[in-house]
Design an enzyme around this catalytic site. Structure first.
Site, short mmCIF file in Angstrom:
data_model
loop_
_atom_site.label_atom_id
_atom_site.label_comp_id
_atom_site.label_asym_id
_atom_site.label_seq_id
_atom_site.Cartn_x
_atom_site.Cartn_y
_atom_site.Cartn_z
CB VAL A 25 1.91 -8.11 -4.01
CG1 VAL A 25 2.79 -8.46 -3.01
CG2 VAL A 25 1.38 -6.52 -3.44
CG ASP A 77 9.07 -19.91 -12.29
OD1 ASP A 77 9.78 -18.85 -11.76
OD2 ASP A 77 9.45 -20.91 -12.35
CG ASN A 104 7.65 -10.50 -0.82
OD1 ASN A 104 8.10 -10.09 0.24
ND2 ASN A 104 7.10 -11.55 -0.98
NE ARG A 139 12.25 -6.70 -21.58
CZ ARG A 139 11.48 -6.83 -22.40
NH1 ARG A 139 10.23 -7.34 -21.96
NH2 ARG A 139 11.56 -6.78 -23.73
CE1 TYR A 171 17.41 -13.22 0.16
CE2 TYR A 171 19.02 -12.23 1.64
CZ TYR A 171 17.66 -12.26 1.21
OH TYR A 171 16.63 -11.86 1.78
CE LYS A 175 16.38 -10.19 -1.39
NZ LYS A 175 15.07 -9.93 -2.23
CB THR A 206 8.83 -15.42 6.74
OG1 THR A 206 10.18 -15.67 6.38
CG2 THR A 206 8.49 -13.83 6.93
#
Length: 284
Positions: A25, A77, A104, A139, A171, A175, A206
């Site tokens: 994750v 990173d 995520n 990948r 963004y 996406k 969040t």
């Protein structure tokens, strides 16, 4: 103890497809990533937790262990190929090959402005975090998924990927690119048993969503469980028939969508496509 192929439970919906046992994750130190990690730990998965904040990851690791899972921390990173490869290797060394990747980690522009007022450096940094990062992790894990004949990828996307907007152009572009990345995974690896999903979490409260001017004063939020429940179903293999489709937590009833999976495939629905203007359209 490293997870093994033999320890994989069968998927409830597809006995030929084992449930996931080792998940990685990204962006797991807080927010949605943390919620996903703990939810998967409750299901008994072994977790690889990545983010840039090692101290925060250590706390999430403790939560995952308390929830009944195993977890290893790999600070990285997501835009660094070397750090991504090292993180994947750390998870592999601890638990075996990753068979569930949850992409995520991400960021959004700091100002809600049209494209021509955006900061070029920040604009590109958002694209790198939100698109290059998922690409690098995919990948790194896909070769073993293809070789073993199963694996799952969850790309955390957004409604910004499927509609035009005055603001957040970086963004939205990243996406939307993520949807195409998902499609590429399914096209290249689907026959090898790999599934991939675009899942929007809706409006979960969040640090990032609270910082967005467009959400100022919002009182109605998508429960985090609405999203984590979908990811858990992916891990169990229950949603494999919906591979390649865009799903939205808090809006979609994925159990109700499952009987329509064949029709969604026939219509090529819930995917990123150019819409034809009619039978005479040469690109139709």
């Amino acid at each position: 103890m490293p997870a093994t192929e033999e320890s994989s439970a069968e998927s409830p919906s597809n006995p030929a497809s084992p449930a996931s046992v080792v998940a990685l994750v990204t962006g797991a130190s807080r927010g949605i990533g943390r919620e996903v990690a703990v939810a998967l730990a409750r299901e008994g998965l072994a977790l690889g937790l990545t983010a840039r904040d090692g101290d925060a990851l250590a706390k999430v690791r403790e939560e995952c262990v308390a929830a009944g899972g195993q977890a290893v921390v790999a600070v990285a990173d997501v835009t660094s190929r070397a750090e991504v490869d090292a993180a994947v290797e750390a998870v592999r060394s601890a638990f075996g090959p990753v068979d569930l990747l949850v992409n995520n980690a991400g960021r959004i522009e700091s100002r809600e402005v049209p494209l021509w007022e955006s900061d070029p450096e920040e604009w590109w940094a958002v694209v790198e975090a939100d698109l290059r990062g998922p690409y690098l992790f995919a990948r790194a894990v896909l070769p073993e998924m293809v070789a073993r004949g199963h694996g799952r990828v969850v790309n955390v996307t957004s409604g910004a990927a499927i509609r035009d907007s005055v603001i957040y152009s970086a963004y939205g572009a990243a996406k939307a690119g993520l949807l195409r990345l998902t499609g590429s995974i399914v096209a290249a690896a689907g026959e090898a048993g790999v599934t991939a999903f675009d899942i929007s979490p809706g409006h979960i409260e969040t640090d990032m969503t609270r910082s967005m001017e467009m959400h100022r004063g919002r009182t109605s939020w998508t429960p985090s469980e609405a999203f984590t429940d979908v990811v858990v179903k992916v891990a169990q293999g229950r949603l494999d028939p919906l591979s390649g489709r865009y799903l939205r937590a808090g809006t979609d009833d994925v159990e109700a969508l499952l009987p329509a999976a064949a029709e969604l495939s026939r219509l090529d629905a819930r995917t990123l496509r150019l819409r034809s203007y009619g039978p005479a359209d040469p690109l139709g």
